[in-house]
Design an enzyme around this catalytic site. Structure first.
Site, PDB file in Angstrom:
ATOM      1  N   HIS A   1      -7.641  17.170  14.025  1.00 53.42           N
ATOM      2  CA  HIS A   1      -7.829  18.042  15.183  1.00 53.42           C
ATOM      3  C   HIS A   1      -7.694  19.521  14.834  1.00 53.42           C
ATOM      4  O   HIS A   1      -8.108  20.387  15.615  1.00 53.42           O
ATOM      5  CB  HIS A   1      -6.873  17.660  16.317  1.00 53.42           C
ATOM      6  CG  HIS A   1      -5.449  18.077  16.126  1.00 53.42           C
ATOM      7  ND1 HIS A   1      -4.470  17.209  15.698  1.00 53.42           N
ATOM      8  CD2 HIS A   1      -4.843  19.267  16.311  1.00 53.42           C
ATOM      9  CE1 HIS A   1      -3.316  17.855  15.639  1.00 53.42           C
ATOM     10  NE2 HIS A   1      -3.510  19.100  16.001  1.00 53.42           N
TER      11      HIS A   1
ATOM     12  N   SER B   1       0.719  21.632  13.166  1.00 53.62           N
ATOM     13  CA  SER B   1      -0.121  20.449  12.965  1.00 53.62           C
ATOM     14  C   SER B   1      -0.720  20.427  11.567  1.00 53.62           C
ATOM     15  O   SER B   1      -1.281  21.415  11.105  1.00 53.62           O
ATOM     16  CB  SER B   1      -1.247  20.417  13.998  1.00 53.62           C
ATOM     17  OG  SER B   1      -0.741  20.182  15.284  1.00 53.62           O
TER      18      SER B   1
ATOM     19  N   ASP C   1      -6.196  10.921  12.843  1.00 47.55           N
ATOM     20  CA  ASP C   1      -5.989  12.372  12.894  1.00 47.55           C
ATOM     21  C   ASP C   1      -5.797  12.940  11.490  1.00 47.55           C
ATOM     22  O   ASP C   1      -4.870  13.708  11.230  1.00 47.55           O
ATOM     23  CB  ASP C   1      -4.787  12.705  13.770  1.00 47.55           C
ATOM     24  CG  ASP C   1      -4.812  14.174  14.236  1.00 47.55           C
ATOM     25  OD1 ASP C   1      -5.869  14.822  14.078  1.00 47.55           O
ATOM     26  OD2 ASP C   1      -3.790  14.656  14.728  1.00 47.55           O
TER      27      ASP C   1
END
Length: 391
Positions: free
Chosen positions: A118, A226, A148
């Site tokens: 993402h 992230s 992911d």
């Protein structure tokens, strides 16, 4: 003409040549001196960038500081941009606008960078900033949205690349110390610490598929973290920070990381093939909600759980294993397909369970199945194939 004048006129070219040589030697000495000074200054900056650790700090604090200095050179800052056409009265221009940022880490000395899918999902361009503040254009090598996960590559010299130390996640314990390094809100090289708060959690990926056995931590994981590493107290990678549990997407006490054992399984495939060779039975399953409806209509036993075979691909693994699909008898009545209840000792309750069980194997593996056929359990064996999208 006097002898002295003849000598003077004769030596003039030689003297000019000598002066030129001296200037060249002087310039060479200056260049060598500048290069030596730059190398010395760089080493000095590196050696002095680490402020001596105070003697009054606890052993735990000293170890955390050491771990940060050891691990942070393996962590990178990823910035992404997207292109958009902007039209005016006379022309159409392609404009590049910043899209976001995240974190990643160096996987090997070939320049492969691991991050979250993402982070780069909507990007047209990505750059990677190393710990030494050099910036490198990155290209996408492969990605796995269902986990992911994405892999980028930069063409940086190997001496600038420090691969992260990869650990294991199968033997993690709730309560052990963890460290997260990342770039929250664009702030480079930030460290947070905490503990493992839970194991075996489940989160939903960008594709809507569940990611199981996720690590839960109370170490602060904010936007920008992230794709960054979650480390254990020895500085080994145990997970990739991927999500925060908050409706506002701001840290609220719970963070999640994809376990490193899953990363170690998929990253080499993404580097080699650009995609994951997903082992498959090559059949189409009935939607889970339809299977539940069959139970509520008492067409299946109430305790029956699994994935029902709707149809099989001719010559596929399911077909060769003898799995039966939904079909009609001679009178036009519907005969239910086999209900896959177990694959290689792993209970199957829904489609996600089946995907997780398959991902634990590779193409060519032979796996035992337990299926429900005509309300009777039976055993079959299937040889997994590469997934084929031609049915």
């Amino acid at each position: 003409m006097a002898p002295e004048q003849q000598s003077l006129r004769y030596d003039t070219p030689a003297r000019k040549s000598s002066i030129t040589q001296k200037w060249l030697i002087l310039i060479l000495i200056v260049l060598i001196g500048l290069m030596t000074f730059e190398l010395f200054s760089r080493k000095l900056r590196q050696s002095t960038s680490r402020i001596p650790i105070r003697a009054d700090l606890t052993q735990s604090e000293r170890r955390t500081i050491e771990l940060f200095h050891e691990s942070s050179p393996s962590v990178v800052h990823i910035r992404t941009a997207e292109f958009a056409l902007e039209a005016d009265q006379f022309s159409m221009n392609l404009q590049k606008t910043p899209q976001g940022s995240g974190t990643g880490f160096i996987w090997d000395r070939l320049g492969h960078i691991v991050t979250n899918f993402h982070v780069i999902q909507k990007a047209d361009e990505a750059t990677v900033t190393l710990a030494d503040n050099t910036i490198w254009k990155a290209k996408l090598v492969g990605f796995l949205p269902s986990k992911d996960l994405a892999v980028l590559k930069i063409n940086a010299p190997s001496e600038r690349l420090k691969p992260i130390k990869v650990g294991y996640s199968a033997d993690l314990q709730v309560g052990q110390t963890v460290l997260a390094i990342g770039n929250p809100f664009g702030l480079d090289q930030s460290l947070t610490t905490g503990i493992i708060s839970g194991l075996g959690r489940e989160i939903i990926s960008a594709t809507g598929q569940s990611i199981r056995d996720v690590i839960q931590t109370d170490a602060s994981i904010n936007p920008g973290n992230s794709g960054g590493p979650l480390l254990d107290s020895s500085g080994h990678l145990i997970g990739v920070n991927t999500a925060i549990y908050s409706s506002s997407h701001v840290y609220a006490g719970i963070g999640y990381a994809v376990p490193v054992d899953l990363i170690s399984r998929f990253v080499p495939q993404l580097i080699r093939y650009g995609l994951i060779q997903i082992p498959s039975l090559n059949f189409t399953g009935l939607d889970d909600f339809v299977t539940r409806k069959l139970k509520s209509d008492k067409l299946l036993p109430q305790d029956a759980q699994g994935v029902m075979v709707r149809d099989v691909m001719p010559g596929g693994a399911a077909d060769l294993a003898g799995l039966q699909a939904i079909r009609l008898d001679q009178s036009g009545n519907v005969i239910l397909g086999d209900l896959i209840m177990q694959l290689d000792n792993m209970p199957i309750t829904n489609a996600n369970d089946l995907l997780d069980a398959l991902e634990a194997h590779k193409v060519g593996d032979e796996v035992p199945l337990i299926v429900l056929r005509n309300n009777k359990k039976m055993k079959l064996t299937a040889k997994l194939q590469e997934w084929k999208n031609d049915r």
